[in-house]
Enzyme design. Structure first.
Site, PDB file in Angstrom:
ATOM      1  N   SER A 110      -8.824   2.959   0.381  1.00 32.55           N
ATOM      2  CA  SER A 110      -7.581   3.487   0.984  1.00 32.55           C
ATOM      3  C   SER A 110      -6.338   2.714   1.554  1.00 32.55           C
ATOM      4  CB  SER A 110      -7.611   3.509   2.198  1.00 32.55           C
ATOM      5  OG  SER A 110      -8.628   5.445   2.517  1.00 32.55           O
ATOM      6  N   HIS A 164      -2.965   5.161   7.786  1.00 35.39           N
ATOM      7  CA  HIS A 164      -3.531   5.197   8.202  1.00 35.39           C
ATOM      8  C   HIS A 164      -4.731   3.977   8.681  1.00 35.39           C
ATOM      9  CE1 HIS A 164      -5.774   6.591   4.427  1.00 35.39           C
ATOM     10  NE2 HIS A 164      -7.003   6.125   4.910  1.00 35.39           N
ATOM     11  N   ASP A 177       1.661   9.307   5.239  1.00 37.20           N
ATOM     12  CA  ASP A 177      -0.030   7.595   5.024  1.00 37.20           C
ATOM     13  C   ASP A 177       0.716   6.755   4.245  1.00 37.20           C
ATOM     14  OD1 ASP A 177      -2.027   7.247   5.740  1.00 37.20           O
ATOM     15  OD2 ASP A 177      -2.847   8.029   4.152  1.00 37.20           O
TER      16      ASP A 177
END
Length: 494
Positions: free
Chosen positions: A244, A142, A172
């Site tokens: 992230s 993402h 992901d």
């Protein structure tokens, strides 16, 4: 005679003076000792030995400075420019009646200015870590999936434009590459050996603050979230937007996860963060590197959790396994003989304790391979071999588990479906529920539900339903179709 008496009196007086003087000296001694007679000196007693405290399971807080010094240079900051999103021709075409009353389109036409067809480009940040000296970097899908430009910044302040090698949205995980050599890299640990309570360290770029370090403990392992193919590691290490794609380390300085998500009602950290196990991420990385995509397997079943009542109904010693609620027509599972009501307990030796374990284990089997599956059917253990196929579309969703309650008789009124109704409802079932009361109502059944089976046995008529309910014990598991989805409901019948 008088002289003797005088001498005697003098002797008595002398004795009296001596006694009085002795008492005064004793009194003075008492005052000096606080009114207590001084004890004669005694041999020094050995000091009491304090018993050693019981051994503690927590020996002290760790120092992570060495870990950070060793691995910090392999953690990178990632900034992206997202692809512009088309907004349409705000100015409209000449003579377009739909924009006649639009003041914005009139403005562009009046001043003969080009209308903006795209929104301004969006910028984003994330983290990553170097996995090979020649510039391969792991991060989250993402972070880079919608990027038109990806820039990687190292701790020595060098910056590189990165190439996206591959993106796998289901896990992901993404692999990117920068044109550099001799880079520092991380070491990998075994995420399957993680235990709740173990220390972990996250390094990343929260809100753009590069190489920020946070620490915490593993809160849980194999935690399912929205994605059925990732058994997330839950920690309480502080993770925020920008973290992230960054690494999660164990105390040995080995990467055991990729920080991916947080649970938040505010957008910021609230005590729960989730990481992708590195074992799964490395499998994805290798497939992206060699094939450019990730292949997963499926067997064509929908499953739901086994609660205590369902476990009792199916004769399990405890709630465990994945209860098959749907078998897709012409799927590998149907060809192998699996049917609704089977409880899958093992796949190729891997224990299936929760229903969400099944998709993860099946997905990792190479498509076209056989999966040896242990099932529980009719109160007996059985074995089935199912040949997996490539997962090329969205898998059947696991049915949601709801609390069941009730007692007494079943509490439903049913009628047969005619062929036209079956076609309209897209069902092979032949009984539809018309009224619901008592235990069935408490268990969650509704009018319009189609009854497909009882305790793993199919029912095609009211007589079949009555027979199977009569054979059941204190509870029955009804296989129900509702809105083209199938699931079991446990109903107490006393």
């Amino acid at each position: 005679m008088g002289s003797i008496r005088t001498w005697s009196l003098a002797l008595v007086a002398g004795i009296f003076v001596v006694v009085v003087a002795h008492h005064r000296s004793d009194a003075d001694a008492d005052v000096g000792t606080g009114g207590l007679a001084a004890a004669p000196p005694a041999a020094t007693a050995p000091s009491a030995v304090t018993p050693a405290p019981a051994s503690s399971r927590v020996t002290g807080l760790p120092d992570f400075s060495g870990l950070v010094a060793e691995n910090g240079a392999a953690v990178v900051n990632i900034s992206v420019v997202e692809k512009p999103k088309k907004m349409g021709n705000l100015g409209g075409s000449p003579g377009d009646p739909s924009d006649a009353d639009d003041p914005l389109s009139q403005f562009f036409r009046h001043y003969q200015m080009p209308s903006p067809e795209h929104a301004p480009p969006m910028h984003g940040i994330g983290s990553g870590f170097i996995v090979s000296p020649d510039g391969y970097v792991l991060t989250n899908a993402h972070v880079v999936a919608d990027a038109s430009e990806v820039t990687v910044k190292l701790t020595d302040r060098r910056e590189f434009v990165a190439k996206v090698i591959g993106v796998d949205k289901r896990s992901d995980v993404a692999l990117i590459k920068i044109a550099a050599t001799g880079l520092p890299t991380v070491r990998f640990g075994d995420s399957s050996r993680l235990k709740p309570g173990q220390w972990v360290v996250a390094i990343g770029s929260p809100f753009g603050f590069a190489n920020s370090v946070t620490a915490g403990v593993v809160s849980a392992t194999a935690r399912p979230l929205d994605e059925a193919y990732v058994p997330f590691i839950q920690t309480d290490a502080a993770v925020n937007p920008g973290n992230s794609g960054g690494p999660l380390f164990n105390v040995d300085g080995q990467v055991i996860g990729i920080n991916a998500q947080i649970y938040s009602r505010t957008g910021g950290y609230m005590g729960m963060s989730f990481a992708i196990p590195i074992d799964l991420a490395l499998n994805v990385k290798n497939q992206l590197l060699t094939k450019g995509k990730v292949s997963r397997s499926r067997i064509g079943v929908g499953v739901q959790p086994v609660d205590q009542k369902l476990a009792t109904t199916f004769g399990l010693d405890r709630p465990h396994g994945a209860l098959v609620s749907t078998v897709e027509p012409k799927s590998p599972s149907e060809r192998a003989g699996l049917k609704p009501g089977d409880v899958i307990t093992r796949v190729n030796g891997h224990v299936i304790d929760e229903s969400f374990d099944l998709p993860t284990v099946i997905a990792e089997i190479p498509p076209g391979s056989e999966a040896h599956i242990d099932i529980w059917r009719d109160h007996k253990a059985r074995e089935v071999d199912v040949k997996t196929v490539l997962l090329d579309d969205e898998p059947a969703q696991a049915a949601r588990n709801e609390s069941d309650d009730g007692g007494g008789k079943l509490g439903i009124a049913v009628r047969p479906l005619d062929p036209k109704e079956q076609q309209q409802l897209h069902t092979r079932g032949r009984l539809v529920v018309e009224e619901v009361s008592g235990p069935a109502l408490a268990a969650g059944l509704q009018a319009g539900d189609v009854v497909l089976g009882v305790n793993g046995s199919g029912v095609a008529s009211v007589a079949d339903l009555k027979r199977e309910v009569a054979r059941a014990g204190h509870s029955v598991a009804l296989l129900i179709q509702r809105d083209e989805q199938q699931r079991y409901f446990s109903v107490d019948i006393g």
